[in-house]
Design an enzyme around this catalytic site. Structure first.
Site, PDB file in Angstrom:
ATOM      1  N   CYS A  28     -25.583  -6.110  40.467  1.00  8.69           N
ATOM      2  CA  CYS A  28     -26.077  -6.600  41.755  1.00  8.69           C
ATOM      3  C   CYS A  28     -24.913  -6.637  42.732  1.00  8.69           C
ATOM      4  CB  CYS A  28     -26.662  -8.004  41.583  1.00  8.69           C
ATOM      5  SG  CYS A  28     -26.875  -8.903  43.134  1.00  8.69           S
ATOM      6  N   LYS A  73     -28.729 -18.268 -13.330  1.00  5.53           N
ATOM      7  CA  LYS A  73     -29.125 -17.786 -14.658  1.00  5.53           C
ATOM      8  C   LYS A  73     -28.794 -18.850 -15.683  1.00  5.53           C
ATOM      9  CE  LYS A  73     -28.011 -12.978 -13.466  1.00  5.53           C
ATOM     10  NZ  LYS A  73     -27.092 -11.844 -13.712  1.00  5.53           N
ATOM     11  N   TYR A 120     -22.472  -8.034 -12.331  1.00  2.14           N
ATOM     12  CA  TYR A 120     -23.196  -9.293 -12.503  1.00  2.14           C
ATOM     13  C   TYR A 120     -23.819  -9.442 -13.888  1.00  2.14           C
ATOM     14  CZ  TYR A 120     -27.330  -6.475 -11.090  1.00  2.14           C
ATOM     15  OH  TYR A 120     -28.307  -5.529 -10.987  1.00  2.14           O
ATOM     16  N   CYS A 153     -25.289 -14.104  45.832  1.00  2.00           N
ATOM     17  CA  CYS A 153     -26.305 -14.126  44.773  1.00  2.00           C
ATOM     18  C   CYS A 153     -26.126 -15.436  43.997  1.00  2.00           C
ATOM     19  CB  CYS A 153     -26.126 -12.936  43.838  1.00  2.00           C
ATOM     20  SG  CYS A 153     -27.210 -12.959  42.392  1.00  2.00           S
ATOM     21  N   LYS A 198     -26.006 -13.627  -4.220  1.00  2.00           N
ATOM     22  CA  LYS A 198     -26.829 -12.423  -4.389  1.00  2.00           C
ATOM     23  C   LYS A 198     -26.403 -11.419  -3.320  1.00  2.00           C
ATOM     24  CE  LYS A 198     -31.620 -10.870  -4.870  1.00  2.00           C
ATOM     25  NZ  LYS A 198     -31.507  -9.721  -3.958  1.00  2.00           N
ATOM     26  N   TYR A 234       1.948   2.135  -3.461  1.00  2.00           N
ATOM     27  CA  TYR A 234       0.813   2.656  -4.230  1.00  2.00           C
ATOM     28  C   TYR A 234       0.558   4.111  -3.846  1.00  2.00           C
ATOM     29  CZ  TYR A 234      -3.877   3.242  -6.122  1.00  2.00           C
ATOM     30  OH  TYR A 234      -4.974   3.710  -6.814  1.00  2.00           O
ATOM     31  N   ASP A 235       0.571   4.378  -2.542  1.00  2.00           N
ATOM     32  CA  ASP A 235       0.324   5.746  -2.073  1.00  2.00           C
ATOM     33  C   ASP A 235       1.378   6.713  -2.607  1.00  2.00           C
ATOM     34  OD1 ASP A 235      -1.875   4.853  -0.713  1.00  2.00           O
ATOM     35  OD2 ASP A 235      -0.857   4.696   1.217  1.00  2.00           O
ATOM     36  N   SER A 285     -36.421  -6.844 -11.942  1.00  2.00           N
ATOM     37  CA  SER A 285     -36.156  -7.617 -10.732  1.00  2.00           C
ATOM     38  C   SER A 285     -36.194  -9.100 -11.086  1.00  2.00           C
ATOM     39  CB  SER A 285     -37.196  -7.295  -9.667  1.00  2.00           C
ATOM     40  OG  SER A 285     -38.493  -7.532 -10.175  1.00  2.00           O
ATOM     41  N   LEU A 286     -35.795  -9.950 -10.149  1.00  2.00           N
ATOM     42  CA  LEU A 286     -35.764 -11.387 -10.388  1.00  2.00           C
ATOM     43  C   LEU A 286     -36.909 -12.057  -9.639  1.00  2.00           C
ATOM     44  CD1 LEU A 286     -31.947 -12.135  -9.959  1.00  2.00           C
ATOM     45  CD2 LEU A 286     -33.201 -11.811 -12.080  1.00  2.00           C
ATOM     46  N   LYS A 330     -33.519 -17.495  -2.440  1.00  2.00           N
ATOM     47  CA  LYS A 330     -33.276 -16.723  -1.224  1.00  2.00           C
ATOM     48  C   LYS A 330     -32.956 -17.635  -0.036  1.00  2.00           C
ATOM     49  CE  LYS A 330     -34.157 -12.371  -2.389  1.00  2.00           C
ATOM     50  NZ  LYS A 330     -35.108 -11.638  -1.581  1.00  2.00           N
ATOM     51  N   GLU A 341     -23.733  -4.566  -8.499  1.00  2.00           N
ATOM     52  CA  GLU A 341     -24.187  -4.199  -7.154  1.00  2.00           C
ATOM     53  C   GLU A 341     -23.109  -3.385  -6.455  1.00  2.00           C
ATOM     54  OE1 GLU A 341     -27.699  -5.316  -4.680  1.00  2.00           O
ATOM     55  OE2 GLU A 341     -27.135  -5.640  -6.773  1.00  2.00           O
ATOM     56  N   CYS A 356     -32.043  -7.009  42.883  1.00  2.00           N
ATOM     57  CA  CYS A 356     -31.650  -8.117  42.021  1.00  2.00           C
ATOM     58  C   CYS A 356     -32.811  -9.099  41.860  1.00  2.00           C
ATOM     59  CB  CYS A 356     -30.438  -8.831  42.618  1.00  2.00           C
ATOM     60  SG  CYS A 356     -29.968 -10.337  41.740  1.00  2.00           S
ATOM     61  N   GLU A 364     -23.993 -17.462  -8.704  1.00  2.00           N
ATOM     62  CA  GLU A 364     -23.215 -16.459  -7.967  1.00  2.00           C
ATOM     63  C   GLU A 364     -24.033 -15.955  -6.790  1.00  2.00           C
ATOM     64  OE1 GLU A 364     -22.580 -12.833 -10.410  1.00  2.00           O
ATOM     65  OE2 GLU A 364     -23.836 -13.845 -11.886  1.00  2.00           O
ATOM     66  N   ASP A 422       0.819  -1.215   0.000  1.00  2.00           N
ATOM     67  CA  ASP A 422       0.000   0.000   0.000  1.00  2.00           C
ATOM     68  C   ASP A 422       0.854   1.266   0.000  1.00  2.00           C
ATOM     69  OD1 ASP A 422      -2.178  -1.593   0.019  1.00  2.00           O
ATOM     70  OD2 ASP A 422      -2.745  -1.229   2.093  1.00  2.00           O
ATOM     71  N   ALA A 423       1.970   1.220   0.737  1.00  2.00           N
ATOM     72  CA  ALA A 423       2.810   2.419   0.857  1.00  2.00           C
ATOM     73  C   ALA A 423       3.365   2.842  -0.504  1.00  2.00           C
ATOM     74  CB  ALA A 423       3.958   2.163   1.833  1.00  2.00           C
ATOM     75  N   CYS A 433     -31.470 -12.518  43.888  1.00  2.00           N
ATOM     76  CA  CYS A 433     -31.212 -12.592  45.332  1.00  2.00           C
ATOM     77  C   CYS A 433     -31.834 -11.458  46.123  1.00  2.00           C
ATOM     78  CB  CYS A 433     -29.708 -12.643  45.604  1.00  2.00           C
ATOM     79  SG  CYS A 433     -28.846 -11.090  45.231  1.00  2.00           S
ATOM     80  N   ASP A 447     -26.114  -8.220  -1.018  1.00  2.00           N
ATOM     81  CA  ASP A 447     -27.150  -7.384  -0.402  1.00  2.00           C
ATOM     82  C   ASP A 447     -26.679  -5.935  -0.458  1.00  2.00           C
ATOM     83  OD1 ASP A 447     -29.513  -6.812   0.781  1.00  2.00           O
ATOM     84  OD2 ASP A 447     -28.971  -7.502   2.782  1.00  2.00           O
TER      85      ASP A 447
END
Length: 780
Positions: free
Chosen positions: A444, A296, A232, A450, A122, A34-35, A80-81, A320, A180, A414, A120, A31-32, A417, A124
């Site tokens: 308590c 599909k 998708y 107790c 689904k 890339y930065d 929609s499906l 689902k 998605e 309590c 694949e 990452d360093a 007790c 959310d």
């Protein structure tokens, strides 16, 4: 090389790294690095603003806030499906497809023609459309009502794994990619944590967080959110790409589009069902939320032949999973008492089926959570259950609140007790002051008088990771307490055969087995014993630190809070909890009885060499609550006066020769109070007694090969248990953590590894599979 050429070079390189990281999951640089490349490009573009193009990797930061979204009409509707909830629904879908394609359905003498389906998960999240012209992203839109969506172009450009320009070549002049936008579980947790820190709104679940983030009018907010995109399928396109749905997706992947790593082709409906059950079993381990599987018909020619119904394609279906969230009614709130006396609210619900399990109770954590939810008895609430996680109340549907709804009140006494219930206080200690505030927990005060606390304390004491007394389950412990045979953990070691055999569920063999297990538990390691005592805020890791560092129960029990803070990961609050536990007369009596009744602690010894002569007088002074005096001031004080007694006895003139006037006055005022001087002398005396004093003999430390490293275990291991792996790593000096962070050295990932593995990849942390891990252990 000109700046213009370097800009083009950097863009190409960063695009390639984004592709390897987000799409192939094969980062080639840390990452360093890339930065560093990103900062170089940003600086060059700042010097040459005329060279900035919309597809530059720097153009993901968001623009000025919009007043509203404009509408976008989809050339091809985003339908929609249809849904399948049971196996029979999926088989019926397969039958309809088979008949629609006029294929043989099979009979007693044959199985008929099998259809290949793409499979694949689904996701959310929020369905979006990305429009590319000549390979460049020109528009992003939400699904909306399927025909008309909202233009979110400025926002989708901020999503890191959405290519602003397609890779390679050969893409159609016009290409609409559909997919998605979602938020990973780890990203969701980070977002909510950061929102809480700044007092902002927290989100109920990753889907709401993704939708709310993507529909921000201020794209700078969207840019700050951990959103991801997964393709998708395609919408409008000016030329064919492949002959199958999966072929389309694989080609899109080559052009830089992220697709699901779980994408597979099933050769028949039976393999579809196998896929559904497999991914359902791994659902909670995936790094993102899913609510089912999408199947599909894989052949695009067959898709065209099957066509569409009014609102859904005939060639696709969403199978689902049982719902993880449901609505139900809060019938009452009852209070349970735990091992430490915490009185915890529990929601009693009108039974409802959630994720295939009937739920009648849910956790509410504490009264602060009740207040945050605005919960009242009689409310309609949203319940969530994920895997084996205890069901939680996520949200109140306030518009359904009945007129007779009642407030939730903590009991004054309590429920077990009858002792007084009091709210805990949080004591925050810092330089020169102590701040007291109300805690979230009610407790308590009955302690082991107790019954609930006594039972829970003993259940913890005998548990596998503590004293590991096999045969003593919760029911057995409850019987022992209810029959008056056990009133403290020490009483377990006085049980006789006649006491045990009369308990429900015990006969001669099981009674003898239990007594043998109790006898076998008399030689625990010091770390196990400390953990078994149930000291507040002292888990397994802290117990190991105490045992390894101080070496004996006597030193641990005598240690002053200020001395305990010299140990790794022991803060002042935990140190005071430990000290307070061992100061309690009842706890001292129980520990003495345990030792008198035959317990022999193993692995006791001297203070670890790492801590021999490890302290300095300046460090000790800096740890005291002297206002304005930190490490530098403490070093100046010691350099001038030399000893603790000299510092305590010093007058203002002596002190001002080492410190400024304000610091000198603070030191003089601090030690004018006798209890401060006594505490400081007691700390020094204990450091001397433990061999940790600066004047003590320094001992050579034998370094362990993994000392200072943090490892994480995730997934299941097949050739050894997770506990065994943890013990082997700790024996080599490593700390084994339950979560991945930037400080993690290595992750060991077995089958089923989920969000921890994903986070390790995100952070560029070294990952070993089980075979590599075993080879590593063998080389040590």
């Amino acid at each position: 090389m000109t700046d213009a050429t370097r800009i083009l070079e950097l863009r190409a390189e960063l695009d390639q790294h984004n592709y390897r990281y987000h799409v192939l999951d094969e980062p080639s640089i840390p990452d360093a690095e890339y930065d560093r490349l990103f900062r170089e490009l940003k600086a060059l573009e700042a010097d040459h603003p005329n060279l900035i193009t919309p597809d530059s990797p720097t153009q993901r930061v968001g623009n000025a806030a919009l007043s509203a979204f404009t509408q976008v009409r989809h050339e091809i509707p985003m339908l929609s499906l249809g849904n399948a909830f049971e196996e029979v629904d999926l088989r019926e879908f397969d039958r309809r497809v088979t008949e629609g394609l006029d294929l043989p359905t099979g009979d007693l003498f044959g199985s008929g023609a099998a259809i290949h389906y793409s499979c694949e998960p689904k996701l959310d999240g929020l369905a979006v459309s990305l429009l590319y012209q000549d390979g460049a992203l020109v528009r992003g839109a939400t699904r909306g009502d399927g025909t008309t969506g909202e233009d979110i172009s400025v926002n989708v450009r901020t999503i890191r794994n959405v290519p602003l320009k397609l890779h390679g070549s050969g893409w159609p002049p016009v290409l609409e990619v559909r997919g998605e936008v979602f938020m990973s579980k780890a990203g969701f947790e980070r977002l909510n944590a950061s929102q809480m820190e700044v007092g902002g709104k927290t989100f109920a679940n990753p889907r709401n967080a993704a939708a709310g983030s993507l529909r921000q009018l201020d794209s700078k907010i969207t840019a700050s959110r951990p959103l991801e995109f997964c393709c998708y399928g395609i919408g409008q396109v000016t030329q064919d790409i492949a002959t199958t749905h999966t072929g389309n997706l694989e080609q899109l992947k080559q052009w830089g589009m992220p697709i699901s790593r779980e994408l597979k082709v099933a050769e028949n409906i039976e393999q579809c069902l196998e896929y559904y059950h497999d991914i359902g079993a791994r659902r909670t381990q995936l790094p993102y939320e899913i609510d089912g599987v999408v199947f599909k018909v894989n052949s695009l020619a067959a898709q065209r032949e099957l066509g569409f119904r009014a609102r859904e394609p005939r060639w696709a279906i969403a199978h689902k999973f049982p719902a993880m969230e449901e609505l139900t009614e809060l019938l009452d709130v009852e209070f349970q008492v735990g091992r430490t006396g915490a009185v915890t609210p529990v929601a009693r619900l009108k039974p409802v089926k959630v994720a295939g399990v009937t739920v009648a109770n849910a956790t509410l954590h504490n009264m602060d959570e009740v207040a945050r939810l605005g919960l009242m008895i009689g409310d309609t609430v949203i319940i969530r259950r994920a895997g084996d996680v205890i069901p939680q109340v996520m949200q109140v549907v306030t518009e359904r609140r009945p007129e007779n709804a009642r407030l939730v009140h903590v009991p004054e006494t309590c429920p077990v007790c009858g002792s007084h219930v009091e709210r805990t206080q949080l004591i925050k200690r810092s330089k020169g002051k102590q701040t007291v505030s109300e805690g979230a927990v009610y407790r308590c005060v009955g302690r082991l008088a107790c019954g609930a606390q006594l039972k829970q304390a003993i259940i913890h004491f005998v548990s596998r990771r503590a004293m590991d007394i096999d045969g003593l389950g919760e029911k057995s412990v409850e019987q022992l307490v209810d029959e008056g045979l056990v009133s403290s953990p020490a009483d377990l070691y006085t049980l006789q055969f006649d006491d045990v055999v009369k308990l429900e569920g015990f006969a001669e063999v099981s009674s003898n087995n239990l007594l043998k297990a109790i006898e076998d538990s008399k030689r625990p390691s010091l770390a196990r014993f400390i953990y078994a005592l149930g000291i507040p805020d002292v888990g397994e890791e802290t117990a190991k630190v105490l045992a390894r560092s101080l070496g004996s129960l006597q030193r641990v029990s005598e240690a002053l809070p200020q001395v305990l803070t010299y140990l790794p990961d022991v803060g002042l609050e935990v140190a005071f909890e430990i000290h307070s536990f061992f100061e309690d007369p009842h706890n001292r009596t129980v520990i003495q009885q345990l030792l008198e009744r035959g317990l022999q602690l193993q692995e006791e010894g001297e203070v670890h060499p790492e801590y021999a002569a490890s302290t300095t007088l300046a460090g000790m002074i800096a740890k005291l609550d002297i206002s304005s005096v930190g490490p530098t001031g403490a070093e100046k004080l010691v350099a001038k006066l030399g000893s603790l007694n000299a510092i305590i006895a010093a007058d203002g003139i002596d002190l001002r020769q080492a410190l400024n006037t304000r610091q000198a006055e603070a030191v003089r005022e601090y030690f004018k109070q006798p209890h401060h001087a006594e505490t400081a002398r007691a700390v020094e005396a204990q450091l001397q007694a433990f061999g940790m004093h600066w004047a003590s003999e320094k001992k050579a430390v034998e370094g362990l090969p993994l000392a200072g490293q943090t490892w994480v275990l995730t997934g299941s291991l097949e050739q050894m248990s997770r506990d065994e792996a943890k013990q082997k790593l700790e024996a080599l000096g490593a700390k084994v953590s339950g979560s991945v962070s930037a400080k993690t050295h290595t992750v060991v990932a077995g089958p089923g590894a989920g969000s921890k593995l994903a986070k390790a990849s995100e952070l560029g942390i070294k990952v070993l599979d089980e075979e590599q891990f075993l080879k590593f252990l063998a080389s040590m």
